[in-house]
Design a protein around this motif. Sequence first.
Motif, PDB file in Angstrom:
ATOM      1  N   VAL A  39       0.843  -1.201   0.000  1.00  0.00           N
ATOM      2  CA  VAL A  39       0.000   0.000   0.000  1.00  0.00           C
ATOM      3  C   VAL A  39       0.875   1.246   0.000  1.00  0.00           C
ATOM      4  O   VAL A  39       1.994   1.247   0.524  1.00  0.00           O
ATOM      5  N   GLY A  40       0.345   2.326  -0.620  1.00  0.00           N
ATOM      6  CA  GLY A  40       1.023   3.613  -0.593  1.00  0.00           C
ATOM      7  C   GLY A  40       0.895   4.293   0.751  1.00  0.00           C
ATOM      8  O   GLY A  40       0.075   3.923   1.604  1.00  0.00           O
ATOM      9  N   GLN A  41       1.681   5.339   0.953  1.00  0.00           N
ATOM     10  CA  GLN A  41       1.753   6.013   2.256  1.00  0.00           C
ATOM     11  C   GLN A  41       0.448   6.684   2.665  1.00  0.00           C
ATOM     12  O   GLN A  41       0.197   6.870   3.863  1.00  0.00           O
ATOM     13  N   GLN A  42      -0.395   7.050   1.706  1.00  0.00           N
ATOM     14  CA  GLN A  42      -1.642   7.745   2.037  1.00  0.00           C
ATOM     15  C   GLN A  42      -2.853   6.802   2.066  1.00  0.00           C
ATOM     16  O   GLN A  42      -3.991   7.261   2.164  1.00  0.00           O
ATOM     17  N   VAL A  43      -2.614   5.507   1.995  1.00  0.00           N
ATOM     18  CA  VAL A  43      -3.706   4.532   2.029  1.00  0.00           C
ATOM     19  C   VAL A  43      -3.955   4.122   3.475  1.00  0.00           C
ATOM     20  O   VAL A  43      -3.065   3.596   4.142  1.00  0.00           O
ATOM     21  N   HIS A  44      -5.166   4.378   3.960  1.00  0.00           N
ATOM     22  CA  HIS A  44      -5.493   4.092   5.364  1.00  0.00           C
ATOM     23  C   HIS A  44      -6.697   3.171   5.518  1.00  0.00           C
ATOM     24  O   HIS A  44      -6.875   2.579   6.591  1.00  0.00           O
ATOM     25  N   SER A  45      -7.525   3.044   4.469  1.00  0.00           N
ATOM     26  CA  SER A  45      -8.728   2.209   4.573  1.00  0.00           C
ATOM     27  C   SER A  45      -8.478   0.762   4.186  1.00  0.00           C
ATOM     28  O   SER A  45      -9.356  -0.092   4.384  1.00  0.00           O
ATOM     29  N   PHE A  46      -7.292   0.477   3.610  1.00  0.00           N
ATOM     30  CA  PHE A  46      -6.960  -0.868   3.178  1.00  0.00           C
ATOM     31  C   PHE A  46      -5.590  -1.237   3.714  1.00  0.00           C
ATOM     32  O   PHE A  46      -4.747  -0.362   3.948  1.00  0.00           O
ATOM     33  N   ALA A  47      -5.373  -2.562   3.888  1.00  0.00           N
ATOM     34  CA  ALA A  47      -4.113  -3.037   4.434  1.00  0.00           C
ATOM     35  C   ALA A  47      -3.629  -4.247   3.671  1.00  0.00           C
ATOM     36  O   ALA A  47      -4.408  -4.929   2.978  1.00  0.00           O
ATOM     37  N   VAL A  48      -2.328  -4.519   3.802  1.00  0.00           N
ATOM     38  CA  VAL A  48      -1.756  -5.711   3.189  1.00  0.00           C
ATOM     39  C   VAL A  48      -2.521  -6.946   3.687  1.00  0.00           C
ATOM     40  O   VAL A  48      -2.797  -7.082   4.880  1.00  0.00           O
ATOM     41  N   GLY A  49      -2.879  -7.816   2.755  1.00  0.00           N
ATOM     42  CA  GLY A  49      -3.626  -9.017   3.100  1.00  0.00           C
ATOM     43  C   GLY A  49      -5.121  -8.911   2.892  1.00  0.00           C
ATOM     44  O   GLY A  49      -5.824  -9.931   2.909  1.00  0.00           O
ATOM     45  N   ASP A  50      -5.652  -7.693   2.689  1.00  0.00           N
ATOM     46  CA  ASP A  50      -7.092  -7.526   2.456  1.00  0.00           C
ATOM     47  C   ASP A  50      -7.487  -8.150   1.115  1.00  0.00           C
ATOM     48  O   ASP A  50      -6.772  -8.019   0.112  1.00  0.00           O
ATOM     49  N   ALA A  51      -8.650  -8.806   1.111  1.00  0.00           N
ATOM     50  CA  ALA A  51      -9.243  -9.294  -0.135  1.00  0.00           C
ATOM     51  C   ALA A  51     -10.116  -8.187  -0.700  1.00  0.00           C
ATOM     52  O   ALA A  51     -11.053  -7.728  -0.033  1.00  0.00           O
ATOM     53  N   VAL A  52      -9.818  -7.744  -1.903  1.00  0.00           N
ATOM     54  CA  VAL A  52     -10.502  -6.584  -2.485  1.00  0.00           C
ATOM     55  C   VAL A  52     -10.890  -6.860  -3.929  1.00  0.00           C
ATOM     56  O   VAL A  52     -10.344  -7.745  -4.590  1.00  0.00           O
ATOM     57  N   SER A  53     -11.841  -6.063  -4.415  1.00  0.00           N
ATOM     58  CA  SER A  53     -12.212  -6.074  -5.824  1.00  0.00           C
ATOM     59  C   SER A  53     -12.008  -4.689  -6.408  1.00  0.00           C
ATOM     60  O   SER A  53     -12.148  -3.679  -5.701  1.00  0.00           O
TER      61      SER A  53
END
Length: 329
Positions: A73-87
């Motif tokens: 994730v980029g430095q300004q990403v706060h709603s998602f984290a490494v390991g999240d399953a996303v679409s």
Amino acid sequence: MARAVRFHRIGGPEVLRLEPVDIGQPAPDEVLIRVKALGLNRAEALLRTDRYIESPRFPAGLGLEATGIIEAVGQQVHSFAVGDAVSVLPPTSMLDQPTHAELLLVPQARLVKNPPGQDWTSAAATWMQYLTAYGALIDVAGLRSGDYLVITAASSSVGLAAIQIARRVGAVPIAVTRTSAKCEALLAAGAAAVIANSEQDLLPRLQETTGAKGARVVFDAVGGPIFEPLTAAMAIGGIFIEYGGLSPEPTPFPLFTVLSRSLTLRGFRVHEVLEDATRLEAAKSFILEGLADGSLRPVIARTFDFEDVVGAYRFLESNQQFGKVVVTL
């Protein structure tokens, strides 16, 4: 480096290649996704044959949907984290942000977390079809209980999504398909009635099904000659939503039918919802609630391996499918 689906000339599925591309690192507002599955759409076939709303720039990428696991994730990403399953929500342009690749860099604004327990195949078959059907039917047409809704290309993923959404709000979905081969499956999927357009006279069958009330909403992906009987079967003040152009034949404009019935003819692109934060949040809430209560259930026609993406598109374009074609990685 990662493999991506690309093509260097206009043509059939055979022009598609898996080629290495340099992915890079996430920008401050981006995430890096390891893709697990891809949903296929007719729009991609139209782009590849230069019949889409934008023309390819070579070498051209492809794809509107993907699902997978966040790896960085980029430095300004706060709603998602490494390991999240996303679409990945569909991009505004396939040319600039194609999704058919092993790794993707995606802005966080174009992501949604997968519901708990949702498998990769279903996740890949969710967002394009339900956002398109919701945006046209609920957001634009205001579909409501008791409305007759006519759905063409009803066995497509978007057509089946429209049937489910209609049932969810109490509307009456009437499916239009080319032949009787898929009639039983469409009835089992929730259609109140099915009309095989190449085997039956469309207008009298629609009039018989809707009675004097007529269809308040028509949701059409085809265009062409079918346009005239569809409008003739509509209710006074009805709304006709065109979201595709599958027919190679000219689409007539039924002037006097439109005038006498005070019809609204409306083109629709899913980007109307995607580019409006308020409308998008409403759409996501509706879809996630439907997935949770079981009223929305993606229908999978068939899955293919990433290495057989050519075969996947051949199957999509054969018109044999019932529901979504998914490629797994």
